[in-house]
Design a protein around this motif. Structure first.
Motif, PDB file in Angstrom:
ATOM      1  N   TRP A  43       0.813  -1.217   0.000  1.00  0.00           N
ATOM      2  CA  TRP A  43       0.000   0.000   0.000  1.00  0.00           C
ATOM      3  C   TRP A  43       0.845   1.266   0.000  1.00  0.00           C
ATOM      4  CZ3 TRP A  43      -5.258   0.044  -0.611  1.00  0.00           C
ATOM      5  CH2 TRP A  43      -5.883  -1.203  -0.517  1.00  0.00           C
ATOM      6  N   ARG A  44       2.097   1.210  -0.447  1.00  0.00           N
ATOM      7  CA  ARG A  44       2.959   2.400  -0.468  1.00  0.00           C
ATOM      8  C   ARG A  44       3.291   2.823  -1.889  1.00  0.00           C
ATOM      9  NH1 ARG A  44       1.016   1.873   3.550  1.00  0.00           N
ATOM     10  NH2 ARG A  44       1.865   1.723   5.627  1.00  0.00           N
ATOM     11  N   SER A  45       2.879   2.046  -2.873  1.00  0.00           N
ATOM     12  CA  SER A  45       3.244   2.329  -4.260  1.00  0.00           C
ATOM     13  C   SER A  45       2.608   3.615  -4.768  1.00  0.00           C
ATOM     14  CB  SER A  45       2.817   1.168  -5.160  1.00  0.00           C
ATOM     15  OG  SER A  45       3.109   1.477  -6.507  1.00  0.00           O
ATOM     16  N   LYS A  46       3.348   4.365  -5.549  1.00  0.00           N
ATOM     17  CA  LYS A  46       2.805   5.548  -6.219  1.00  0.00           C
ATOM     18  C   LYS A  46       2.276   5.171  -7.606  1.00  0.00           C
ATOM     19  CE  LYS A  46       5.639   8.691  -3.545  1.00  0.00           C
ATOM     20  NZ  LYS A  46       5.898   7.608  -2.567  1.00  0.00           N
ATOM     21  N   PRO A  49      -2.259  -0.034  -8.865  1.00  0.00           N
ATOM     22  CA  PRO A  49      -2.044  -1.209  -8.020  1.00  0.00           C
ATOM     23  C   PRO A  49      -0.731  -1.947  -8.296  1.00  0.00           C
ATOM     24  CG  PRO A  49      -3.455  -1.823  -9.832  1.00  0.00           C
ATOM     25  CD  PRO A  49      -3.148  -0.348 -10.008  1.00  0.00           C
ATOM     26  N   TYR A  50       0.147  -1.305  -9.073  1.00  0.00           N
ATOM     27  CA  TYR A  50       1.398  -1.978  -9.428  1.00  0.00           C
ATOM     28  C   TYR A  50       2.515  -1.611  -8.449  1.00  0.00           C
ATOM     29  CZ  TYR A  50      -1.378  -2.446 -13.596  1.00  0.00           C
ATOM     30  OH  TYR A  50      -2.413  -2.715 -14.447  1.00  0.00           O
ATOM     31  N   CYS A  51       3.426  -2.498  -8.235  1.00  0.00           N
ATOM     32  CA  CYS A  51       4.584  -2.269  -7.366  1.00  0.00           C
ATOM     33  C   CYS A  51       5.547  -1.300  -8.030  1.00  0.00           C
ATOM     34  CB  CYS A  51       5.292  -3.606  -7.105  1.00  0.00           C
ATOM     35  SG  CYS A  51       6.851  -3.466  -6.217  1.00  0.00           S
ATOM     36  N   ASP A  52       6.030  -0.312  -7.267  1.00  0.00           N
ATOM     37  CA  ASP A  52       7.068   0.592  -7.774  1.00  0.00           C
ATOM     38  C   ASP A  52       8.334   0.507  -6.924  1.00  0.00           C
ATOM     39  OD1 ASP A  52       6.438   1.927  -5.463  1.00  0.00           O
ATOM     40  OD2 ASP A  52       6.073   3.863  -6.421  1.00  0.00           O
ATOM     41  N   GLY A  53       8.432  -0.497  -6.091  1.00  0.00           N
ATOM     42  CA  GLY A  53       9.609  -0.679  -5.247  1.00  0.00           C
ATOM     43  C   GLY A  53       9.526   0.060  -3.917  1.00  0.00           C
ATOM     44  N   SER A  54       8.439   0.773  -3.673  1.00  0.00           N
ATOM     45  CA  SER A  54       8.314   1.531  -2.423  1.00  0.00           C
ATOM     46  C   SER A  54       8.329   0.630  -1.189  1.00  0.00           C
ATOM     47  CB  SER A  54       7.022   2.354  -2.426  1.00  0.00           C
ATOM     48  OG  SER A  54       7.073   3.356  -3.409  1.00  0.00           O
ATOM     49  N   HIS A  55       8.053  -0.640  -1.379  1.00  0.00           N
ATOM     50  CA  HIS A  55       8.071  -1.554  -0.230  1.00  0.00           C
ATOM     51  C   HIS A  55       9.465  -1.641   0.391  1.00  0.00           C
ATOM     52  CE1 HIS A  55       8.949  -4.204  -3.740  1.00  0.00           C
ATOM     53  NE2 HIS A  55       9.841  -4.690  -2.894  1.00  0.00           N
ATOM     54  N   ASN A  56      10.512  -1.381  -0.402  1.00  0.00           N
ATOM     55  CA  ASN A  56      11.871  -1.443   0.144  1.00  0.00           C
ATOM     56  C   ASN A  56      12.085  -0.391   1.224  1.00  0.00           C
ATOM     57  OD1 ASN A  56      12.988  -3.603  -1.487  1.00  0.00           O
ATOM     58  ND2 ASN A  56      12.783  -2.183  -3.212  1.00  0.00           N
ATOM     59  N   LEU A  57      11.633   0.849   0.984  1.00  0.00           N
ATOM     60  CA  LEU A  57      11.764   1.910   1.989  1.00  0.00           C
ATOM     61  C   LEU A  57      10.878   1.598   3.196  1.00  0.00           C
ATOM     62  CD1 LEU A  57      12.879   4.596   2.936  1.00  0.00           C
ATOM     63  CD2 LEU A  57      11.013   5.735   1.685  1.00  0.00           C
ATOM     64  N   ASN A  59      10.021  -1.285   4.290  1.00  0.00           N
ATOM     65  CA  ASN A  59      10.669  -2.341   5.074  1.00  0.00           C
ATOM     66  C   ASN A  59      11.850  -1.798   5.871  1.00  0.00           C
ATOM     67  OD1 ASN A  59       8.865  -4.228   4.151  1.00  0.00           O
ATOM     68  ND2 ASN A  59      10.208  -5.049   2.564  1.00  0.00           N
ATOM     69  N   GLN A  60      12.626  -0.892   5.247  1.00  0.00           N
ATOM     70  CA  GLN A  60      13.767  -0.294   5.956  1.00  0.00           C
ATOM     71  C   GLN A  60      13.301   0.500   7.170  1.00  0.00           C
ATOM     72  OE1 GLN A  60      15.887   2.157   3.195  1.00  0.00           O
ATOM     73  NE2 GLN A  60      17.128   0.478   2.405  1.00  0.00           N
ATOM     74  N   LEU A  61      12.237   1.280   6.997  1.00  0.00           N
ATOM     75  CA  LEU A  61      11.777   2.173   8.059  1.00  0.00           C
ATOM     76  C   LEU A  61      11.064   1.442   9.184  1.00  0.00           C
ATOM     77  CD1 LEU A  61      10.391   5.132   5.896  1.00  0.00           C
ATOM     78  CD2 LEU A  61      12.542   5.052   7.183  1.00  0.00           C
ATOM     79  N   THR A  62      10.424   0.319   8.856  1.00  0.00           N
ATOM     80  CA  THR A  62       9.567  -0.344   9.842  1.00  0.00           C
ATOM     81  C   THR A  62      10.090  -1.692  10.315  1.00  0.00           C
ATOM     82  OG1 THR A  62       8.282  -1.487   8.147  1.00  0.00           O
ATOM     83  CG2 THR A  62       7.521   0.732   8.802  1.00  0.00           C
ATOM     84  N   VAL A  66       7.477  -6.929   3.694  1.00  0.00           N
ATOM     85  CA  VAL A  66       6.480  -7.102   2.630  1.00  0.00           C
ATOM     86  C   VAL A  66       7.082  -6.865   1.251  1.00  0.00           C
ATOM     87  CG1 VAL A  66       4.562  -6.506   4.136  1.00  0.00           C
ATOM     88  CG2 VAL A  66       5.709  -4.705   2.843  1.00  0.00           C
ATOM     89  N   ALA A  67       6.420  -7.384   0.252  1.00  0.00           N
ATOM     90  CA  ALA A  67       6.830  -7.197  -1.135  1.00  0.00           C
ATOM     91  C   ALA A  67       5.626  -7.442  -2.036  1.00  0.00           C
ATOM     92  CB  ALA A  67       7.983  -8.133  -1.493  1.00  0.00           C
TER      93      ALA A  67
END
Ligand code: FES
Length: 76
Positions: A43-46, A49-57, A59-62, A66-67
């Motif tokens: 739910w962080r993608s810009k 409904p497609y992944c833009d890699g925002s899950h990496n940040l 995951n780092q912050l929290t 998830v992926a």
């Protein structure tokens, strides 16, 4: 449900995506998909409904892990 209400409000998953809607859903014709499509599950993608890699940040912050979900067409 009531016993989880407070917990759920503290753990909202969707901060920004289509918040004016009662529910966020997407209808995608499978015929329109590329051979390999990554859908967001964090739910962080810009590019929802497609992944833009925002899950990496995220995951780092929290400390989360998830992926995306990856949909692939079978070779014909
Ligand atoms: Fe959400 Fe990749 S951006 S799963």
């Amino acid at each position: 449900y009531d016993k989880y209400r407070g917990i759920q409000q503290e753990h909202i998953m969707n901060f920004n995506i289509e918040k004016s809607k009662e529910k966020v859903y997407d209808i995608i014709d499978v015929e329109d998909l590329a051979e390999k499509t990554n859908f967001c599950r964090c739910w962080r993608s810009k590019r929802w409904p497609y992944c833009d890699g925002s899950h990496n940040l995220h995951n780092q912050l929290t400390g989360d892990n998830v992926a995306s979900i990856i949909m692939e067409r079978k070779p014909r």
